[in-house]
Design an enzyme around this catalytic site. Structure first.
Site, PDB file in Angstrom:
ATOM      1  N   ASP A  56       0.845  -1.215   0.000  1.00  0.00           N
ATOM      2  CA  ASP A  56       0.000   0.000   0.000  1.00  0.00           C
ATOM      3  C   ASP A  56       0.872   1.254   0.000  1.00  0.00           C
ATOM      4  O   ASP A  56       0.561   2.245  -0.662  1.00  0.00           O
ATOM      5  CB  ASP A  56      -0.914   0.023   1.228  1.00  0.00           C
TER       6      ASP A  56
ATOM      7  N   GLY B 252       3.066  -2.566  12.189  1.00  0.00           N
ATOM      8  CA  GLY B 252       1.774  -1.971  11.863  1.00  0.00           C
ATOM      9  C   GLY B 252       1.696  -1.517  10.420  1.00  0.00           C
ATOM     10  O   GLY B 252       2.670  -1.585   9.665  1.00  0.00           O
TER      11      GLY B 252
HETATM   12  O1  RIB Z   1      -2.516  -4.258   2.866  1.00  0.00           O
HETATM   13  C1  RIB Z   1      -2.599  -4.324   4.255  1.00  0.00           C
HETATM   14  C2  RIB Z   1      -4.010  -4.122   4.697  1.00  0.00           C
HETATM   15  O2  RIB Z   1      -4.809  -5.159   4.177  1.00  0.00           O
HETATM   16  C3  RIB Z   1      -4.224  -4.151   6.184  1.00  0.00           C
HETATM   17  O3  RIB Z   1      -4.057  -2.889   6.799  1.00  0.00           O
HETATM   18  C4  RIB Z   1      -5.622  -4.735   6.323  1.00  0.00           C
HETATM   19  O4  RIB Z   1      -6.552  -3.837   6.810  1.00  0.00           O
HETATM   20  C5  RIB Z   1      -6.004  -5.237   4.929  1.00  0.00           C
HETATM   21  O5  RIB Z   1      -6.897  -4.418   4.303  1.00  0.00           O
END
Ligand code: RIB
Length: 316
Positions: A254, A287
Site C-alpha cells: 500500500d 503496523g
Molecule cells: O494491505 C494491508 C491491509 O490489508 C491491512 O491494513 C488490512 O486492513 C487489509 O486491508
C-alpha cells in the site's frame, strides 16, 4: 502540486504477533496484540499524504457507526487525509485480523463491514472530490461495481486511474481496460498474464505484456527481488529492493502504491526508487499506517542509504 484521491477500504486491524503462523488445525499463542488503523484504501491515502509535498490526500469510502469508525476518522485526519468523502454507515467498521510471524510475514483475514456497503451512488455524489485530482487510486476491497463506476468517472474527466487489484478476487479485463497505471505483485501479474512470475526477467516480461492490455504504465513488485516497470512508449526499467531489516511487511504494498502515485504525478524521474524506498521503510516498523514514512524519511533513505532517525522526523 499533484492531488491524489483514493477510493477504497478502511479497516481496523487486529494485529497478532506470533513466532510462526498456525498450520491448519493448530493453535498458537500471540506474543503481542494491538488494534491499529489499516485497510488498503486508507493505507494508500495515508501513504500518498505522507509522500506528498503538502502532506495531503483525499479518501472516499465508509466506516461503520461503531467507536472504531470515529477512531479511524480521527487518525486519518491526523495523517493529513481529507475525509470529506468518508461516510459513516449503520453497522460495523471493516475489520482485518492480521497475523505477523517472526520473519515479519503476514496473513490477513478481512471482515468487510461498511466497506461492502459502499454504493455507486456514494461514488457519484463524491465524484466532485476526485474529478479535480490528478490521479484516482483504487484497490479491490470494496464492491467491484463501485470500483468500476469510480474508474469510469475518473476517465471521463481526464483523471489518471491507478489500480492495485488487491486482494486478487473478482477482477477482470473490464477494470484493466479502464486503468492507466497498474501496480501488481507477482501473484496478481501472474493471474493477468496467465503464467508464473517468479523473477525479475519474468516481471519485466509481464509488465510489457500487460501494457498491451489497457494500462499505459505497469509496475510489477517482486518483494526482495525489486520492481519491474514498463510503459506503452517502450520504456522498461527494473529497480532493486532496498536492503533493510524486516519487522512487519503489513502495508508495504500500500505504501508503494501511495508513494508511487505521488511521485509519478510529480513527474519524478526516480518515481520507482522513491516508492521502493517508502515501502522499504514501512517493513522496518510494526503496523500498517503507523509504519508509513514521511516524505522526508523517504528522501533520507534515498540520499544516504541509511534508515532515518524516526524520533527526529516530522509527524512522529
Ligand atoms: O494491505 C494491508 C491491509 O490489508 C491491512 O491494513 C488490512 O486492513 C487489509 O486491508
Amino acid at each position: 502540486m499533484p492531488n491524489i484521491c483514493v477510493v477504497g477500504s478502511v479497516n481496523m486491524d487486529l494485529i497478532n504477533r506470533v513466532g510462526h503462523h498456525p498450520l491448519a488445525g493448530q493453535t498458537v499463542r500471540a506474543t503481542a496484540t494491538d488494534y491499529a488503523p489499516g485497510g488498503k484504501g486508507a493505507n494508500q491515502a495515508v501513504a500518498a499524504a505522507r509522500a506528498s509535498k503538502d502532506g495531503k490526500s483525499f479518501l472516499v469510502g465508509a466506516v461503520g457507526s461503531d467507536s472504531w469508525g470515529l477512531q479511524l476518522f480521527t487518525s486519518l485526519q491526523a495523517s493529513g487525509v481529507d475525509t470529506r468523502g468518508l461516510v459513516t454507515l449503520e453497522g460495523d467498521t471493516g475489520l482485518a485480523v492480521v497475523t505477523v510471524d517472526a520473519a515479519g510475514e503476514n496473513t490477513i483475514v478481512v471482515v468487510p463491514g461498511a466497506n461492502a456497503l459502499v454504493t455507486r451512488q456514494h461514488i457519484e455524489t463524491m465524484a466532485k472530490l476526485f474529478v479535480q485530482c490528478d490521479a484516482l487510486v483504487l484497490q479491490n476491497e470494496i464492491p467491484r461495481e463501485v470500483t468500476l463506476r469510480a474508474m469510469e468517472l475518473a476517465q471521463q474527466n481526464g483523471v489518471w486511474v491507478l489500480w492495485n487489484p488487491s486482494p486478487l478476487e473478482n477482477v477482470d479485463e473490464e477494470l484493466l481496460k479502464l486503468t492507466d497505471l497498474l501496480v501488481v505483485n507477482q501473484t496478481e501479474a501472474a493471474y493477468f498474464v496467465n503464467h508464473p512470475v517468479a523473477d525479475v526477467a519474468e516481471g519485466e516480461a509481464a509488465a510489457q505484456a500487460l501494457c498491451q492490455q489497457g494500462p499505459a504504465v505497469v509496475v510489477v513488485t517482486l518483494g526482495v527481488k525489486g520492481v519491474a516497470y514498463a510503459d506503452v512508449f517502450g520504456n522498461a526499467e527494473t529497480v532493486p529492493a532496498f536492503s533493510v531489516p524486516v519487522i512487519d511487511t503489513t502495508g508495504a504494498g500500500d505504501t508503494f502504491v501511495g508513494a508511487f502515485a505521488v511521485a509519478q504525478m510529480e513527474g519524478r524521474p526516480d518515481a520507482l526508487r522513491f516508492a521502493a524506498a517508502a515501502a522499504a521503510l514501512t517493513v522496518t516498523r510494526p503496523g500498517a499506517q503507523a509504519a508509513i514514512p514521511t516524505r522526508q524519511e523517504t528522501e533520507h533513505l534515498l540520499k544516504t542509504g541509511g534508515l532515518p532517525d524516526r524520533q527526529g522526523e516530522q509527524g512522529w
